[in-house]
Design a protein around this motif. Structure first.
Motif, PDB file in Angstrom:
ATOM      1  N   GLY A 191      -3.600  -2.951  -3.786  1.00 24.65           N
ATOM      2  CA  GLY A 191      -2.163  -3.205  -3.721  1.00 24.65           C
ATOM      3  C   GLY A 191      -1.551  -3.184  -5.108  1.00 24.65           C
ATOM      4  O   GLY A 191      -2.082  -3.797  -6.037  1.00 24.65           O
ATOM      5  N   THR A 192      -0.441  -2.480  -5.258  1.00 20.12           N
ATOM      6  CA  THR A 192      -0.061  -2.045  -6.596  1.00 20.12           C
ATOM      7  C   THR A 192       1.303  -2.485  -7.107  1.00 20.12           C
ATOM      8  O   THR A 192       1.631  -2.181  -8.247  1.00 20.12           O
ATOM      9  CB  THR A 192      -0.093  -0.508  -6.646  1.00 20.12           C
ATOM     10  OG1 THR A 192       0.732   0.013  -5.606  1.00 20.12           O
ATOM     11  CG2 THR A 192      -1.503   0.009  -6.478  1.00 20.12           C
TER      12      THR A 192
ATOM     13  N   LYS B  55       0.846  -1.192   0.000  1.00 17.74           N
ATOM     14  CA  LYS B  55       0.000   0.000   0.000  1.00 17.74           C
ATOM     15  C   LYS B  55       0.881   1.241   0.000  1.00 17.74           C
ATOM     16  O   LYS B  55       1.793   1.373   0.828  1.00 17.74           O
ATOM     17  CB  LYS B  55      -0.903   0.015   1.237  1.00 17.74           C
ATOM     18  CG  LYS B  55      -1.914  -1.126   1.292  1.00 17.74           C
ATOM     19  CD  LYS B  55      -3.012  -0.930   0.261  1.00 17.74           C
ATOM     20  CE  LYS B  55      -4.134  -1.955   0.458  1.00 17.74           C
ATOM     21  NZ  LYS B  55      -5.240  -1.761  -0.491  1.00 17.74           N
ATOM     22  N   ASN B  56       0.607   2.165  -0.906  1.00 18.14           N
ATOM     23  CA  ASN B  56       1.385   3.399  -0.986  1.00 18.14           C
ATOM     24  C   ASN B  56       1.066   4.312   0.194  1.00 18.14           C
ATOM     25  O   ASN B  56       0.004   4.209   0.820  1.00 18.14           O
ATOM     26  CB  ASN B  56       1.106   4.109  -2.309  1.00 18.14           C
ATOM     27  CG  ASN B  56       1.519   3.267  -3.501  1.00 18.14           C
ATOM     28  OD1 ASN B  56       2.469   2.492  -3.423  1.00 18.14           O
ATOM     29  ND2 ASN B  56       0.800   3.412  -4.607  1.00 18.14           N
TER      30      ASN B  56
ATOM     31  N   LEU C  27      -5.177   5.068  -0.334  1.00 11.73           N
ATOM     32  CA  LEU C  27      -5.388   3.653  -0.047  1.00 11.73           C
ATOM     33  C   LEU C  27      -6.552   3.046  -0.824  1.00 11.73           C
ATOM     34  O   LEU C  27      -6.765   1.833  -0.773  1.00 11.73           O
ATOM     35  CB  LEU C  27      -5.617   3.448   1.453  1.00 11.73           C
ATOM     36  CG  LEU C  27      -4.423   3.715   2.369  1.00 11.73           C
ATOM     37  CD1 LEU C  27      -4.749   3.325   3.801  1.00 11.73           C
ATOM     38  CD2 LEU C  27      -3.181   2.965   1.902  1.00 11.73           C
TER      39      LEU C  27
ATOM     40  N   SER D 171      -2.659   8.637   4.309  1.00 11.41           N
ATOM     41  CA  SER D 171      -2.874   7.770   3.154  1.00 11.41           C
ATOM     42  C   SER D 171      -4.349   7.431   2.982  1.00 11.41           C
ATOM     43  O   SER D 171      -4.887   7.467   1.864  1.00 11.41           O
ATOM     44  CB  SER D 171      -2.057   6.485   3.302  1.00 11.41           C
ATOM     45  OG  SER D 171      -0.700   6.768   3.566  1.00 11.41           O
ATOM     46  N   GLU D 172      -5.022   7.104   4.071  1.00 10.47           N
ATOM     47  CA  GLU D 172      -6.438   6.755   3.982  1.00 10.47           C
ATOM     48  C   GLU D 172      -7.300   7.989   3.756  1.00 10.47           C
ATOM     49  O   GLU D 172      -8.168   8.009   2.864  1.00 10.47           O
ATOM     50  CB  GLU D 172      -6.880   6.030   5.250  1.00 10.47           C
ATOM     51  CG  GLU D 172      -8.328   5.567   5.202  1.00 10.47           C
ATOM     52  CD  GLU D 172      -8.698   4.691   6.380  1.00 10.47           C
ATOM     53  OE1 GLU D 172      -9.832   4.164   6.379  1.00 10.47           O
ATOM     54  OE2 GLU D 172      -7.871   4.519   7.304  1.00 10.47           O
TER      55      GLU D 172
END
Length: 574
Positions: A267-268, A241-242, A263, A257-258
């Motif tokens: 997943g990247t 997660k970035n 988010l 992030s959230e």
């Protein structure tokens, strides 16, 4: 009436109607006017980057390598070099032998001195990326280094030393491995002022949730590449997660992030991170090159949130709609239409990607039309737009090297160590592969990974530094005989962040209008010179317009060519 064409005009004329062209024969034996020569050893860059085992890897972590920065850490106007380093599993290093990241000070005579131990940057671990920016606005550019299991924010003390402030600033709270987060693999990074409050925030890409105790290994026989047992992943592993960290202006970073929407993207497998204003609205957007899946383009909504629009914008997949194994990424207005375009490196058997920004929120894949579709044998990592011949059109340089050392003794593809690819911008939306005439530094085969551009000898042409896997780095000096002119602008923010990251600079010579931005991060895990460089061709002067993140606009007409200028926000030249 017969019009005599120049060599460049002839090339443009022949290419004007061709989607795929073969002009290599036309240019064979003709001098480019630019040669890249590897001068790393003479310059004093002799320390080897250690990253995993050399002939066979058990884990995917051993394959990615690390980044590099052209980084004027002492602000003397001469670019220094920071090289991220790695380590090996099950290695028991004596303290004096342990691999550490390296800082080299520019001696201003073409050589560098290793000042790592004095600087406080000697750290052993699975280093990945680096990026720079003045997070506390004290006039000194600071350094962020990403690791598997950690990130380190180094505060620049201004006396040649650095202090680890990761705990103090709250960066470690999110990035460091804890009992609740045992697997974080931090990759590409960038400083950016996403809310334009004058303080630099931090974006960090994450690859996979990696635990060597549980991940599949080659011995199991399930992970094969053309019959060879190789390290497993990333397909089949959980994507990371970035992260977006907000700077409160008091020396503290908070994970948003959230809250920001980062988010919301699944997943990247994130690798290369690129920040730029792709929609020309004055707010920084974020593009992430993802491995084995679609890339991400986080549009800045100007309210503290982002939306991933890569798929609908046309910058997520290949031209035929397939996910790619993206690695490095760079941006420039390669066709002069006022929009920042994107080049991305991919895995072997695929082409690199060239996304043309159409200026209306959409990109078009121009890989084949522009001439980048002919090379499929290389496995690309570092990517950069750079004007190698200062003709006012940004060219492309790609750093290559296979991911699996197991292919070294086989005939698979182009081997483990690979040469670079250099494309010349023909000024009509098309590029020509001129690698064979780009000099020995281009043709030398290495296991290249991160690369950065900058003029380390201040002679007006752009040089390149490359971090290699289990090898010494390359320092590719650009030697030019073109006599083309150039100009560099060093920007210093006052209302905006001090590093001026996110500042857009326009350069006008005659009818040619170029643009670029002051940028943190980019390429593959790496950092370019923060000075903005423009080739001017034969123009003797240039008109400069600077648009700062604060909204301030400064116009500086008639600057003489072949000089380096420092522009201070709202105050003109210093």
């Amino acid at each position: 009436m017969t019009r005599k064409l120049t060599r460049r005009g002839l090339i443009q004329s022949l290419c004007a109607s061709a989607s795929v062209f073969t002009l290599d024969q036309l240019l064979s034996g003709e001098p480019l006017g630019v040669q890249f020569v590897n001068v790393a050893r003479e310059a004093g860059l002799r320390s080897k980057t250690i990253f995993g085992r050399e002939s066979k890897n058990r884990f995917l972590l051993e394959t990615t390598g690390c980044g590099v920065a052209f980084y004027d850490y002492d602000h003397d106007g001469w670019l220094d070099i920071f090289l991220v380093n790695g380590t090996r599993f099950d290695a028991h290093w004596a303290k004096a032998d342990a691999p550490v990241s390296r800082l080299y000070k520019n001696n201003r005579d073409g050589t560098f001195t290793d000042v790592t131990l004095k600087s406080g940057l000697a750290r052993t671990g699975w280093g990945q990326g680096c990026c720079i920016g003045d997070y506390d606005n004290d006039g000194l550019d600071d350094l962020l280094v990403t690791y598997w299991g950690d990130c380190v924010l180094y505060r620049n003390n201004g006396d040649g030393t650095f202090t680890d402030v990761s705990e103090k600033t709250g960066v470690s709270k999110t990035t460091r491995v804890t009992p609740a987060n045992l697997k974080r693999w931090n990759t590409g990074c960038a400083f950016l002022d996403y809310d334009r409050d004058g303080w630099l925030d931090i974006f960090i890409g994450n690859y996979i949730d990696f635990d060597p105790k549980t991940v599949a290994v080659p011995e199991g026989g399930k992970c094969l590449y053309k019959g060879l047992k190789v390290a497993c992943g990333p397909p089949g592993l959980d994507g990371g997660k970035n992260i977006l960290l907000h700077n409160d202006g008091q020396g503290n970073f908070t994970d948003v992030s959230e809250k920001s929407g980062i988010l919301k993207t699944a997943g990247t497998y994130a690798l290369g991170v690129l920040v730029a204003d792709f929609d020309n609205d004055g707010w920084p957007d974020i593009y992430v090159a993802n491995d084995s899946t679609n890339s991400a383009l986080y549009r800045n909504n100007r309210d503290g949130t982002f939306t991933d629009i890569a798929i609908e914008a046309g910058a997520a997949y290949s031209a035929d709609g397939k996910p790619q194994a993206g690695m490095g990424v760079s941006t420039a207005d390669y066709d002069g239409d006022g929009n920042l375009d994107i080049v991305k490196t991919n895995f072997a058997g695929d082409t690199s990607s060239l996304y043309r920004n159409l200026g209306n929120g959409f990109f078009e894949d121009e890989t084949f039309q522009a001439g980048l579709g002919r090379n499929t044998r290389f496995l690309g990592w570092g990517a950069m737009f750079l004007d190698v011949d200062n003709d006012a059109w940004p060219d492309i340089l790609l750093t290559n090297g296979h991911v699996y050392p197991e292919v070294a003794d086989t005939a698979i593809e182009y081997g483990y160590r690979q040469r670079k690819v250099l494309y010349r911008n023909l000024g009509n939306g098309k590029f020509l592969d001129i690698s064979e005439s780009g000099g020995p530094g281009i043709l030398e085969k290495v296991s290249g990974r991160g690369c950065a551009k900058g003029d380390f000898d201040n002679d007006g042409d752009l040089d390149v530094v490359v971090n290699c896997v289990n090898d010494v780095p390359q320092l590719l000096r650009c030697d030019s005989t073109t006599q083309n002119r150039w100009i560099k602008i060093k920007c210093i923010g006052t209302k905006s962040n001090r590093s001026a990251i996110g500042t857009r600079v326009y350069c006008v010579t005659g009818k040619r209008r170029q643009l670029d931005e002051v940028r943190s991060g980019g390429s593959y895990f790496s950092q370019d010179d923060l000075r903005v460089h423009f080739g001017l061709a034969k123009a003797e002067t240039a008109d400069i317009e600077i648009r700062w993140p604060s909204g301030q606009v400064d116009k500086i007409p008639g600057l003489a060519a072949n000089r380096i200028y420092t522009a201070v926000e709202g105050k003109g030249l210093r």
